[in-house]
Design a protein around this motif. Structure first.
Motif, PDB file in Angstrom:
ATOM      1  N   UNK A  43       0.812  -1.086  -0.037  1.00 46.50           N
ATOM      2  CA  UNK A  43       0.054  -0.029  -0.023  1.00 46.50           C
ATOM      3  C   UNK A  43       0.881   1.375  -0.095  1.00 46.50           C
ATOM      4  N   UNK A  44       0.352   2.254  -0.624  1.00 45.51           N
ATOM      5  CA  UNK A  44       0.935   3.619  -0.349  1.00 45.51           C
ATOM      6  C   UNK A  44       0.027   4.516   0.666  1.00 45.51           C
ATOM      7  N   UNK A  45       0.502   5.128   1.456  1.00 40.36           N
ATOM      8  CA  UNK A  45       0.091   6.055   2.445  1.00 40.36           C
ATOM      9  C   UNK A  45       0.477   7.550   1.917  1.00 40.36           C
ATOM     10  N   UNK A  46      -0.079   8.490   2.522  1.00 39.08           N
ATOM     11  CA  UNK A  46       0.017   9.865   2.479  1.00 39.08           C
ATOM     12  C   UNK A  46       0.374  10.389   3.695  1.00 39.08           C
ATOM     13  N   UNK A  47       1.532  11.387   3.714  1.00 37.43           N
ATOM     14  CA  UNK A  47       1.771  12.204   5.185  1.00 37.43           C
ATOM     15  C   UNK A  47       1.508  13.706   4.763  1.00 37.43           C
ATOM     16  N   UNK A  48       0.898  14.498   5.771  1.00 36.37           N
ATOM     17  CA  UNK A  48       0.597  15.950   5.473  1.00 36.37           C
ATOM     18  C   UNK A  48       1.024  16.463   6.891  1.00 36.37           C
ATOM     19  N   UNK A  49       0.774  17.942   6.914  1.00 32.76           N
ATOM     20  CA  UNK A  49       1.208  18.517   8.233  1.00 32.76           C
ATOM     21  C   UNK A  49       0.086  19.364   8.602  1.00 32.76           C
ATOM     22  N   UNK A  50      -0.252  19.308   9.925  1.00 33.83           N
ATOM     23  CA  UNK A  50      -1.347  20.119  10.802  1.00 33.83           C
ATOM     24  C   UNK A  50      -1.162  21.646  10.341  1.00 33.83           C
ATOM     25  N   UNK A  51      -2.296  22.482  10.729  1.00 34.41           N
ATOM     26  CA  UNK A  51      -2.209  23.878  10.220  1.00 34.41           C
ATOM     27  C   UNK A  51      -1.107  24.803  10.535  1.00 34.41           C
ATOM     28  N   UNK A  52      -0.531  24.418  11.990  1.00 31.20           N
ATOM     29  CA  UNK A  52       0.667  25.254  12.598  1.00 31.20           C
ATOM     30  C   UNK A  52       1.916  25.295  11.566  1.00 31.20           C
ATOM     31  N   UNK A  53       2.072  23.990  10.847  1.00 36.45           N
ATOM     32  CA  UNK A  53       3.199  23.868   9.858  1.00 36.45           C
ATOM     33  C   UNK A  53       2.727  24.174   8.398  1.00 36.45           C
ATOM     34  N   UNK A  54       1.359  23.644   8.044  1.00 33.11           N
ATOM     35  CA  UNK A  54       1.087  23.746   6.663  1.00 33.11           C
ATOM     36  C   UNK A  54       0.973  25.247   6.193  1.00 33.11           C
ATOM     37  N   UNK A  55       0.530  26.190   7.158  1.00 25.80           N
ATOM     38  CA  UNK A  55       0.291  27.523   6.889  1.00 25.80           C
ATOM     39  C   UNK A  55       1.368  28.083   6.531  1.00 25.80           C
ATOM     40  N   UNK A  56       2.710  27.706   6.855  1.00 27.78           N
ATOM     41  CA  UNK A  56       4.098  28.480   6.956  1.00 27.78           C
ATOM     42  C   UNK A  56       4.851  27.536   5.909  1.00 27.78           C
ATOM     43  N   UNK A  57       4.361  26.328   5.254  1.00 31.99           N
ATOM     44  CA  UNK A  57       5.262  25.655   4.404  1.00 31.99           C
ATOM     45  C   UNK A  57       5.369  26.249   3.300  1.00 31.99           C
ATOM     46  N   UNK A  58       6.655  26.255   2.942  1.00 33.11           N
ATOM     47  CA  UNK A  58       6.876  26.783   1.506  1.00 33.11           C
ATOM     48  C   UNK A  58       6.524  25.785   0.506  1.00 33.11           C
ATOM     49  N   UNK A  59       5.818  26.399  -0.349  1.00 32.93           N
ATOM     50  CA  UNK A  59       5.041  25.150  -1.240  1.00 32.93           C
ATOM     51  C   UNK A  59       6.288  25.343  -2.632  1.00 32.93           C
ATOM     52  N   UNK A  60       6.303  24.166  -3.165  1.00 29.34           N
ATOM     53  CA  UNK A  60       7.153  23.899  -4.381  1.00 29.34           C
ATOM     54  C   UNK A  60       6.934  24.947  -5.416  1.00 29.34           C
ATOM     55  N   UNK A  61       7.833  25.749  -5.899  1.00 33.32           N
ATOM     56  CA  UNK A  61       7.548  26.586  -6.888  1.00 33.32           C
ATOM     57  C   UNK A  61       7.088  27.976  -6.443  1.00 33.32           C
ATOM     58  N   UNK A  62       6.708  28.250  -5.227  1.00 35.07           N
ATOM     59  CA  UNK A  62       5.877  29.418  -5.037  1.00 35.07           C
ATOM     60  C   UNK A  62       7.083  30.399  -4.617  1.00 35.07           C
ATOM     61  N   UNK A  63       6.841  31.804  -4.591  1.00 30.90           N
ATOM     62  CA  UNK A  63       7.871  32.744  -4.263  1.00 30.90           C
ATOM     63  C   UNK A  63       7.609  32.798  -2.618  1.00 30.90           C
ATOM     64  N   UNK A  64       8.620  33.107  -1.945  1.00 28.27           N
ATOM     65  CA  UNK A  64       8.669  33.311  -0.456  1.00 28.27           C
ATOM     66  C   UNK A  64       7.826  34.360  -0.035  1.00 28.27           C
ATOM     67  N   UNK A  65       6.956  34.094   0.770  1.00 32.98           N
ATOM     68  CA  UNK A  65       5.944  35.095   1.350  1.00 32.98           C
ATOM     69  C   UNK A  65       6.113  34.878   2.964  1.00 32.98           C
TER      70      UNK A  65
END
Length: 271
Positions: A150-172
Motif C-alpha cells: 500500500x501507499x499512504x500519504x503524510x501531511x502537516x497540521x495547520x501550524x506547519x502547513x500554513x507556513x510551509x513553503x510550497x514548491x515553486x512558490x515565491x517566499x512570502x
C-alpha cells in the motif's frame, strides 16, 4: 445408527493417534557443548554463537532486512487518486515465516525442535527447545521478498502547513518553513488514493520517513512537533523521534514498521 457412527469415529481417532509417532529426540553427542551454524540467504542475518552448552534452551534474534530504495529514486509512474504509482527502484522487504526455517541436529531435520515468534517491530525470535540442544545444530533460514502493498500519504497540521513553503512558490511572510524529506520520491506532494482524494507526501507501507523542518525567518518552529497516525497521537521515542537542533531546525524520524496508515505531523494538541 448414531451410536454406531460415533463408535466408528472414536475408533478412527484412536487408530490415527496410535499410528502417529512422536518425533524422537536427537542422538546425544559426547561432551558438554554443541556447535551452532547459521545459514541464511541475503534477506536475513543473525548474531549466532558458534557453540552452546548442551541441555540449555537457545534463543536467537533474526535481523530481517528492509532495503529502502535509494534516496534519489524517482517515480516510474506517478501516483494518482486511483493508483499508487510505481517507483523506478522498488523497495524490498523480507519476511521469515515458520515454514522458511529448517533445523538440523546431528545432521537430521527436526520440525518440532523450535518455536518462532515473528514481530513487525523487527524483534524476530527463534527458540530451540532445551531437549533438542544435545548435538551439533544447523539453522537454515530462507527469507522471502515481500512485494509492496500500500501507499499512504503524510501531511502537516495547520501550524506547519500554513507556513510551509510550497514548491515553486515565491517566499512570502506566511510561508517560511522548508520541509525536506530525505528520500527524493517522498518529497513530492501528489493526490493520494483515499476516499477523500486528498493530497499528501506519498510514502509506501513500511518505508522509513526522515524529514528536516527548517524555519528561514526570525520566527521559531512550532514547539512540540508530534505525529498523529491512525487517529491517535503516536508515542514519542517509540513510534517516532523529533530532534530539535535549535528552535528553527528539527529532524523528524518515523521508523518503517510504524507506517501502516496515513499520518499527520502536527504541533502537539493540534487536531
Amino acid at each position: 445408527m448414531k451410536i454406531t457412527r460415533y463408535i466408528f469415529l472414536i475408533s478412527q481417532v484412536l487408530f490415527f493417534t496410535a499410528c502417529a509417532k512422536k518425533e524422537p529426540l536427537p542422538e546425544r553427542k559426547v561432551g558438554d557443548t554443541c556447535s551452532v551454524t547459521f545459514i541464511g540467504n541475503e534477506g536475513v542475518t543473525c548474531e549466532c554463537p558458534t557453540s552452546v552448552p548442551i541441555d540449555q534452551e537457545l534463543n536467537l534474534h533474526f535481523d530481517i532486512k528492509y532495503i529502502d530504495c535509494p534516496d534519489d529514486t524517482v517515480w516510474a509512474e506517478k501516483p494518482t487518486i486511483g493508483d499508487d504509482g510505481t517507483l523506478e527502484t522498488p523497495n524490498i522487504e523480507y519476511v521469515v515465516n515458520v515454514g522458511d526455517i529448517e533445523i538440523y541436529i546431528g545432521g537430521k531435520k527436526y520440525d518440532n525442535s523450535f518455536i518462532y515468534y515473528a514481530e513487525t517491530s523487527g524483534n524476530n525470535t527463534l527458540t530451540i527447545k532445551h531437549e533438542y540442544v544435545v548435538n551439533d545444530i544447523e539453522i537454515h533460514v530462507n527469507a522471502r521478498a515481500r512485494p509492496r502493498l500500500f501507499m499512504f500519504g503524510f501531511n502537516f497540521g495547520e501550524s506547519i502547513e500554513s507556513r510551509r513553503i510550497k514548491t515553486g512558490s515565491e517566499y512570502r511572510d506566511s510561508q517560511d518553513i522548508e520541509v525536506n524529506f530525505k528520500t527524493n520520491y517522498q518529497n513530492k506532494i501528489y493526490p493520494i488514493h483515499t476516499l477523500t482524494g486528498g493530497k499528501g507526501f506519498p510514502v509506501f507501507e513500511d518505508d522509513d520517513v526522515d524529514i528536516t523542518l527548517k524555519a528561514i525567518s526570525n520566527d521559531p518552529l512550532p514547539n512540540n512537533i508530534w505525529l498523529r497516525i491512525n487517529s491517535r497521537y503516536a508515542m514519542k521515542e517509540i513510534d517516532f523521534t523529533c530532534e530539535y537542533i535549535n528552535d528553527k531546525t528539527c529532524n523528524f524520524h518515523i521508523p518503517h514498521f510504524i507506517v501502516r496508515d496515513h499520518g499527520t505531523i502536527v504541533q502537539y494538541g493540534e487536531k
